[in-house]
Design a protein around this motif. Structure first.
Motif, PDB file in Angstrom:
ATOM      1  N   LYS A 177       0.937  -1.198  -0.032  1.00 15.56           N
ATOM      2  CA  LYS A 177      -0.050  -0.051   0.083  1.00 15.56           C
ATOM      3  C   LYS A 177       0.875   1.323   0.025  1.00 15.56           C
ATOM      4  N   SER A 178       2.178   1.010   0.347  1.00 14.58           N
ATOM      5  CA  SER A 178       2.885   2.366   0.019  1.00 14.58           C
ATOM      6  C   SER A 178       2.932   2.896  -1.524  1.00 14.58           C
ATOM      7  N   ILE A 179       2.534   1.957  -2.308  1.00 14.76           N
ATOM      8  CA  ILE A 179       2.283   2.604  -3.781  1.00 14.76           C
ATOM      9  C   ILE A 179       1.659   3.873  -3.656  1.00 14.76           C
ATOM     10  N   GLY A 180       0.693   3.932  -2.611  1.00 11.32           N
ATOM     11  CA  GLY A 180      -0.026   5.342  -2.689  1.00 11.32           C
ATOM     12  C   GLY A 180      -1.493   5.294  -3.436  1.00 11.32           C
ATOM     13  N   ILE A 181      -2.139   6.073  -3.330  1.00 11.40           N
ATOM     14  CA  ILE A 181      -3.551   5.909  -3.944  1.00 11.40           C
ATOM     15  C   ILE A 181      -4.133   7.470  -3.941  1.00 11.40           C
ATOM     16  N   ASN A 182      -4.838   7.730  -4.956  1.00 14.70           N
ATOM     17  CA  ASN A 182      -5.289   9.177  -5.147  1.00 14.70           C
ATOM     18  C   ASN A 182      -4.225  10.315  -4.795  1.00 14.70           C
ATOM     19  N   GLU A 183      -2.955  10.173  -5.167  1.00 18.91           N
ATOM     20  CA  GLU A 183      -1.890  11.061  -4.712  1.00 18.91           C
ATOM     21  C   GLU A 183      -1.995  12.447  -4.824  1.00 18.91           C
ATOM     22  N   GLU A 184      -1.420  13.187  -3.648  1.00 19.45           N
ATOM     23  CA  GLU A 184      -1.631  14.608  -3.792  1.00 19.45           C
ATOM     24  C   GLU A 184      -0.311  15.159  -3.301  1.00 19.45           C
ATOM     25  N   TYR A 185       0.149  16.097  -3.734  1.00 21.68           N
ATOM     26  CA  TYR A 185       1.403  16.664  -3.340  1.00 21.68           C
ATOM     27  C   TYR A 185       1.331  18.230  -2.792  1.00 21.68           C
ATOM     28  N   ASN A 186       1.493  18.287  -1.693  1.00 26.43           N
ATOM     29  CA  ASN A 186       1.500  19.499  -0.985  1.00 26.43           C
ATOM     30  C   ASN A 186       2.994  19.806  -0.435  1.00 26.43           C
ATOM     31  N   LEU A 187       3.816  20.174  -1.388  1.00 27.35           N
ATOM     32  CA  LEU A 187       5.235  20.263  -0.404  1.00 27.35           C
ATOM     33  C   LEU A 187       5.951  21.625  -0.971  1.00 27.35           C
ATOM     34  N   THR A 188       6.450  22.282   0.030  1.00 26.13           N
ATOM     35  CA  THR A 188       7.177  23.440  -0.202  1.00 26.13           C
ATOM     36  C   THR A 188       8.709  23.368  -0.202  1.00 26.13           C
ATOM     37  N   SER A 189       9.163  22.348   0.132  1.00 25.49           N
ATOM     38  CA  SER A 189      10.781  21.938   0.326  1.00 25.49           C
ATOM     39  C   SER A 189      11.039  20.375   0.457  1.00 25.49           C
ATOM     40  N   ARG A 190      12.155  19.919   0.541  1.00 30.20           N
ATOM     41  CA  ARG A 190      12.515  18.643   0.294  1.00 30.20           C
ATOM     42  C   ARG A 190      12.856  18.214   1.806  1.00 30.20           C
ATOM     43  N   ASP A 191      12.336  18.878   2.802  1.00 33.09           N
ATOM     44  CA  ASP A 191      12.798  18.574   3.951  1.00 33.09           C
ATOM     45  C   ASP A 191      11.410  18.151   4.940  1.00 33.09           C
ATOM     46  N   ASP A 192      11.448  17.197   5.644  1.00 31.65           N
ATOM     47  CA  ASP A 192      10.466  16.990   6.720  1.00 31.65           C
ATOM     48  C   ASP A 192       9.216  16.377   5.948  1.00 31.65           C
ATOM     49  N   ILE A 193       9.493  15.609   4.917  1.00 30.73           N
ATOM     50  CA  ILE A 193       8.317  15.193   4.053  1.00 30.73           C
ATOM     51  C   ILE A 193       7.785  13.689   4.713  1.00 30.73           C
ATOM     52  N   SER A 194       6.426  13.864   5.029  1.00 34.82           N
ATOM     53  CA  SER A 194       5.746  12.767   5.396  1.00 34.82           C
ATOM     54  C   SER A 194       4.719  12.370   4.221  1.00 34.82           C
ATOM     55  N   LYS A 195       4.336  10.990   4.272  1.00 32.95           N
ATOM     56  CA  LYS A 195       3.484  10.543   3.341  1.00 32.95           C
ATOM     57  C   LYS A 195       2.337   9.915   4.075  1.00 32.95           C
ATOM     58  N   VAL A 196       0.974  10.347   4.168  1.00 33.58           N
ATOM     59  CA  VAL A 196      -0.114  10.220   5.134  1.00 33.58           C
ATOM     60  C   VAL A 196      -1.268   9.804   4.268  1.00 33.58           C
ATOM     61  N   VAL A 197      -1.762   8.742   4.331  1.00 33.38           N
ATOM     62  CA  VAL A 197      -3.179   8.434   3.787  1.00 33.38           C
ATOM     63  C   VAL A 197      -4.242   8.961   4.747  1.00 33.38           C
ATOM     64  N   ILE A 198      -5.163   9.486   4.195  1.00 33.75           N
ATOM     65  CA  ILE A 198      -6.233  10.364   4.747  1.00 33.75           C
ATOM     66  C   ILE A 198      -7.680   9.979   3.990  1.00 33.75           C
ATOM     67  N   TYR A 199      -8.519   9.790   4.716  1.00 31.81           N
ATOM     68  CA  TYR A 199      -9.933   9.383   3.942  1.00 31.81           C
ATOM     69  C   TYR A 199     -11.106  10.341   3.994  1.00 31.81           C
ATOM     70  N   TYR A 200     -11.444  11.047   2.890  1.00 28.09           N
ATOM     71  CA  TYR A 200     -12.438  11.893   2.677  1.00 28.09           C
ATOM     72  C   TYR A 200     -13.636  11.229   2.483  1.00 28.09           C
ATOM     73  N   LEU A 201     -14.608  12.000   2.289  1.00 26.29           N
ATOM     74  CA  LEU A 201     -16.068  11.598   1.779  1.00 26.29           C
ATOM     75  C   LEU A 201     -16.409  12.294   0.494  1.00 26.29           C
ATOM     76  N   THR A 202     -17.059  11.530  -0.236  1.00 23.71           N
ATOM     77  CA  THR A 202     -17.450  12.078  -1.592  1.00 23.71           C
ATOM     78  C   THR A 202     -18.949  11.650  -1.790  1.00 23.71           C
ATOM     79  N   ALA A 203     -19.985  12.486  -2.276  1.00 26.70           N
ATOM     80  CA  ALA A 203     -21.343  11.930  -2.553  1.00 26.70           C
ATOM     81  C   ALA A 203     -21.447  11.503  -4.064  1.00 26.70           C
ATOM     82  N   ILE A 204     -22.245  10.476  -4.386  1.00 26.97           N
ATOM     83  CA  ILE A 204     -22.374   9.899  -5.412  1.00 26.97           C
ATOM     84  C   ILE A 204     -23.848   9.504  -5.588  1.00 26.97           C
ATOM     85  N   ASN A 205     -24.625  10.099  -6.392  1.00 24.54           N
ATOM     86  CA  ASN A 205     -26.057   9.780  -6.295  1.00 24.54           C
ATOM     87  C   ASN A 205     -26.796   9.768  -4.963  1.00 24.54           C
ATOM     88  N   GLN A 206     -26.361  10.680  -4.187  1.00 27.18           N
ATOM     89  CA  GLN A 206     -27.047  10.980  -2.785  1.00 27.18           C
ATOM     90  C   GLN A 206     -26.349   9.717  -1.700  1.00 27.18           C
TER      91      GLN A 206
END
Length: 318
Positions: A177-206
């Motif tokens: 699972k370290s391959i990642g999923i729905n990746e998003e990069y929000n980086l400002t430098s190469r230091d202190d980089i963490s890779k964190v999986v976070i679960y959000y919600l989305t609505a599909i047909n209510q």
């Protein structure tokens, strides 16, 4: 506390087995497989469903649920993968789609030593360049959620898939699972980089579905702190993703004991009716399970127990 809950879970499991035997003895009048995308089956029959990750209209891999009829793990993997192959008779809710190229066949599945090896036919190479990473991620996440497996090896006609078919970017095998999923990069430098999986919600047909996002951020704090801060943020980078966690919530304390992560929050974990939303508990717990090796998350508000979620998806709200 944990002992009493364990006894209750044994009772529920025994009852579920009895219901399953009764249902299984009834002849089936319908041979077409139908995808179940929520916990309705579990709540009405006690039958356990399994996770599956499908594409939505926005190109996200979305966590859904499916009832697999097989009992042997190799057959369950084949059955799960069959759902993911594009074909005319796919039975999916509107807005959810399979993604393994059509006419692909699963030639063989081997399971053992914490690994799942899957051999696809040559049609698997017909991946589209703009979705090939999502396809691999979806397969990895789906099959690794089936059982206590940590690694996946993908083969095509007996040869290890060591690069993406279109971009030829290297793939490190075995896959986790370290391959990642729905990746998003929000980086400002190469230091202190963490890779964190976070679960959000989305609505599909209510209906609400959970969307895991692998976020790359410049943040060296414990991952649980990043998870809570991200889910409680008033800003989410995509408008079609959401979180129900209150922006004023604070994680007061947390610790791990007996393979359980205890989380203690302030009263903003409650909604306006002094209830804890299941969507909040699931978003946090799914995120925890993808970042921590624990089997359960216990929730407290000002040191008072309010609920728990197990890795298998079962939930209890006080």
């Amino acid at each position: 506390m944990l002992k009493s809950r364990a006894i209750r879970k044994i009772f529920v499991t025994t009852l579920s087995l009895f219901v399953f035997m009764v249902i299984y003895s009834i002849p089936s009048l319908e041979t077409t497989y139908t995808l179940k995308t929520n916990l309705e089956i579990e709540s009405t029959t006690g039958l356990a469903t399994d996770n599956i990750y499908l594409l939505n209209d926005d190109g996200y891999l979305v966590k859904s649920r499916v009832l697999l009829e097989s009992t042997k793990i190799e057959d369950k993997v084949k059955e799960l993968l069959d759902y993911l192959i594009i074909k005319k008779d796919n039975h999916f809710p509107k807005g959810l789609f399979p993604y393994i190229p059509k006419d692909t066949k699963v030639l063989n599945v081997l399971c053992g030593d914490g690994k799942i090896t899957i051999d696809f036919s040559k049609e698997f190479y017909d991946l589209k360049v703009d979705s090939e990473k999502q396809v691999i991620s979806g397969i990895v996440y789906s099959v690794l959620d089936l059982d206590a497996f940590q690694e996946v090896i993908l083969l095509v006609e007996g040869e290890v898939l060591d690069e993406y078919p279109n971009t030829h970017e290297k793939i490190k095998s075995p896959l986790t699972k370290s391959i990642g999923i729905n990746e998003e990069y929000n980086l400002t430098s190469r230091d202190d980089i963490s890779k964190v999986v976070i679960y959000y919600l989305t609505a599909i047909n209510q209906d609400l579905y959970y969307v895991p996002v692998t976020k790359f951020v410049n943040d060296d704090r414990d991952k649980i702190k990043i998870i809570i801060d991200e889910l409680s943020s008033s800003y989410i980078y995509e408008s079609n993703l959401m979180s129900f966690l209150h922006s004023n919530v604070e994680l007061l304390d947390y610790y791990e004991q007996e393979n359980v992560l205890f989380l203690n929050f302030n009263h903003y974990l409650f909604d306006n009716n002094d209830k804890v939303l299941e969507e909040v508990l699931y978003s946090i717990s799914y995120s925890v399970f993808d970042n921590y090796d624990v089997s359960m998350v216990m929730f407290e508000v000002d040191n008072e127990y309010v609920g728990q979620v197990s890795r298998n998806g079962s939930i209890e709200v006080n």
